[in-house]
Design a protein around this motif. Structure first.
Motif, PDB file in Angstrom:
ATOM      1  N   ASN A 289     -30.746  31.784  12.835  1.00 36.07           N
ATOM      2  CA  ASN A 289     -30.451  32.486  14.090  1.00 36.07           C
ATOM      3  C   ASN A 289     -29.176  31.983  14.772  1.00 36.07           C
ATOM      4  O   ASN A 289     -29.066  31.981  16.005  1.00 36.07           O
ATOM      5  N   ARG A 290     -28.224  31.530  13.976  1.00 36.45           N
ATOM      6  CA  ARG A 290     -26.935  31.119  14.538  1.00 36.45           C
ATOM      7  C   ARG A 290     -25.810  31.828  13.802  1.00 36.45           C
ATOM      8  O   ARG A 290     -25.873  32.022  12.588  1.00 36.45           O
ATOM      9  N   SER A 291     -24.766  32.165  14.547  1.00 35.13           N
ATOM     10  CA  SER A 291     -23.572  32.716  13.919  1.00 35.13           C
ATOM     11  C   SER A 291     -22.870  31.607  13.139  1.00 35.13           C
ATOM     12  O   SER A 291     -23.182  30.418  13.294  1.00 35.13           O
TER      13      SER A 291
ATOM     14  N   ASP B 193     -20.007  24.533  14.816  1.00 34.25           N
ATOM     15  CA  ASP B 193     -19.900  23.648  15.985  1.00 34.25           C
ATOM     16  C   ASP B 193     -20.998  22.593  15.980  1.00 34.25           C
ATOM     17  O   ASP B 193     -20.747  21.415  16.296  1.00 34.25           O
ATOM     18  N   LEU B 194     -22.206  23.007  15.630  1.00 33.38           N
ATOM     19  CA  LEU B 194     -23.330  22.070  15.618  1.00 33.38           C
ATOM     20  C   LEU B 194     -23.165  21.045  14.492  1.00 33.38           C
ATOM     21  O   LEU B 194     -23.441  19.844  14.678  1.00 33.38           O
TER      22      LEU B 194
ATOM     23  N   ILE C 298     -30.125  24.473  11.164  1.00 33.85           N
ATOM     24  CA  ILE C 298     -28.870  24.802  11.854  1.00 33.85           C
ATOM     25  C   ILE C 298     -28.465  26.250  11.591  1.00 33.85           C
ATOM     26  O   ILE C 298     -27.945  26.939  12.492  1.00 33.85           O
TER      27      ILE C 298
ATOM     28  N   ASP D 253     -21.146  29.137  15.596  1.00 39.38           N
ATOM     29  CA  ASP D 253     -22.104  28.260  16.283  1.00 39.38           C
ATOM     30  C   ASP D 253     -22.647  27.196  15.333  1.00 39.38           C
ATOM     31  O   ASP D 253     -22.828  26.031  15.726  1.00 39.38           O
ATOM     32  N   ALA D 254     -22.928  27.596  14.099  1.00 42.46           N
ATOM     33  CA  ALA D 254     -23.428  26.639  13.112  1.00 42.46           C
ATOM     34  C   ALA D 254     -22.377  25.575  12.816  1.00 42.46           C
ATOM     35  O   ALA D 254     -22.688  24.376  12.714  1.00 42.46           O
TER      36      ALA D 254
END
Length: 397
Positions: A214-216, A222-223, A211, A219-220
């Protein structure tokens, strides 16, 4: 110097009737003014007023540490917990059968490291910029002890009916709770993640790593939120903080200005390969030395056996010739002749034994010369005795 470049978090009720988790960190709207203290608490569902306990402890710990301007020490974290216990004991005025309690995980950022303190089963993780897990706190729970003792696997522990039984927690009525502290070394772009057991219930460590790659932060989060909504059976809270290390950043800038500079990871790999190459070279030399040593020993054995056989053949021929010469006239042999023969036989046997121990051609040549000398001495003695015997025989006639 280490600092937080960005931070954010969520705390959700999930499937429970109320949210007993509580998170505390400071950030302004522009992410320009960040505190060095991050706190997460999970109120204990089996105790009364868990949501009150988590808030009191989190706020107390944060206020104790956030006012400090110099580096934090381990004593500072223990002091913050002690103050939180005092505040919790004062607030425990409810007429309930069970005391208020909560877990605690707190991370503080120093100039050269990060200190992580925790009590209970709320966790702190450290990931590198590739999402690889570098650190995770050890839960203070029965199942965690079973995993460490290799009685249960990680998966069995997560699904165990005893997973919520804690061996250490922040609970009203106690004043001597010890906080477990870890010191973390930080490189640029490392990431801290603090979470309650509601997140662990829904997401495994490997999934967390995926997760974060490569995620801000948003964004992390939210996931993680969407996965916990579907799978978690508890309140769930998580805080993610991106860390910056100016020392490593300056090294990176310096390296990028030099076209011949080797990136850090490539350099590490090269060092490993270099070290492996040396090990291979040493192993090859060791094998070669063993081979030469065995060859040398084998050569010595062959030479020893060869010279020993030569000695035996030479001694056999010499003894045979002399025995034929003497034993042909055995009926005339005098006592002196027999003594001379026995002496020669003894000397010959001794010399044959010595010849078997010789290691060079020169030594054998010397020994042969000594045998010949002994032979000449005995021959002269024999001839002398024969002359005497002939004289006596003539006198009798």
């Amino acid at each position: 110097m280490i600092s937080i470049s960005e931070i954010n978090g969520i705390s959700k009720q999930g499937v429970r009737e109320n949210n007993e988790d509580y998170i505390k960190f400071y950030v302004d709207n522009n992410q320009s003014n960040l505190s060095r203290v991050i706190v997460l608490c999970d109120g204990m569902g089996g105790h009364a007023h868990g949501e009150i306990a988590s808030k009191i402890v989190a706020e107390s710990v944060f206020s104790t540490l956030d006012s400090k301007e110099v580096d934090f020490s381990e004593d500072d974290l223990q002091l913050a917990l002690d103050n939180a216990l005092i505040a919790l004991n004062k607030a425990n005025v409810y007429d309930d059968n069970k005391k208020m309690g909560t877990t605690l995980v707190v991370a503080v950022v120093n100039k050269k490291n990060v200190l992580v303190g925790h009590v209970g089963d709320s966790r702190c993780y450290l990931f590198d910029d590739d999402g690889i897990k570098l650190f995770r706190t050890k839960d203070h729970s029965k199942v965690a002890e079973a995993v460490e003792a290799e009685i249960l696997t990680e998966e069995e522990a997560i699904n165990s009916e005893y997973k919520n039984i804690l061996t250490r927690c922040v609970i009203a009525g106690k004043t001597d709770v010890k906080i477990e502290i870890d010191r973390l070394d930080i490189k640029d772009k490392y990431r801290l993640l603090l979470c309650s057991d509601g997140v662990v219930d829904a997401i495994r460590d490997e999934e967390l790593s995926e997760i974060l790659v490569n995620r801000s932060i948003n964004d992390a989060l939210d996931l993680i939120d969407s996965k916990c909504q579907m799978k978690s059976h508890d309140n769930y809270s998580v805080i993610i903080a991106d860390l910056k290390n100016d020392v490593y950043d300056e090294q990176s800038d310096f390296a990028s200005s030099d076209e011949t500079a080797i990136p850090a990871k490539e350099n590490e790999v090269s060092s490993e390969l270099c070290e492996e190459g040396y090990k291979l070279k040493i192993n090859e030399l060791y094998k070669e030395l063993n081979y030469l040593n065995e060859t040398h020993k084998r050569t010595i054995r062959i030479h020893s056996i060869s010279w020993c056989l030569v000695g035996f053949v030479f001694a056999f021929l010499l003894c045979g010739a002399f025995s034929y010469f003497v034993l042909g006239r055995v009926y005339e042999v005098s006592k002196a002749e027999r003594d001379a023969f026995y002496k020669y036989e003894s000397c010959t046997s001794k010399m044959v034994s010595e010849m078997c121990e010789q290691k060079s051609k020169n030594d054998t040549t010397v020994l042969k010369r000594e045998i010949k000398t002994q032979y000449e001495l005995i021959k002269r003695q024999y001839n002398k005795e024969r002359v005497k015997r002939n004289i006596k025989a003539n006198e009798k006639k």
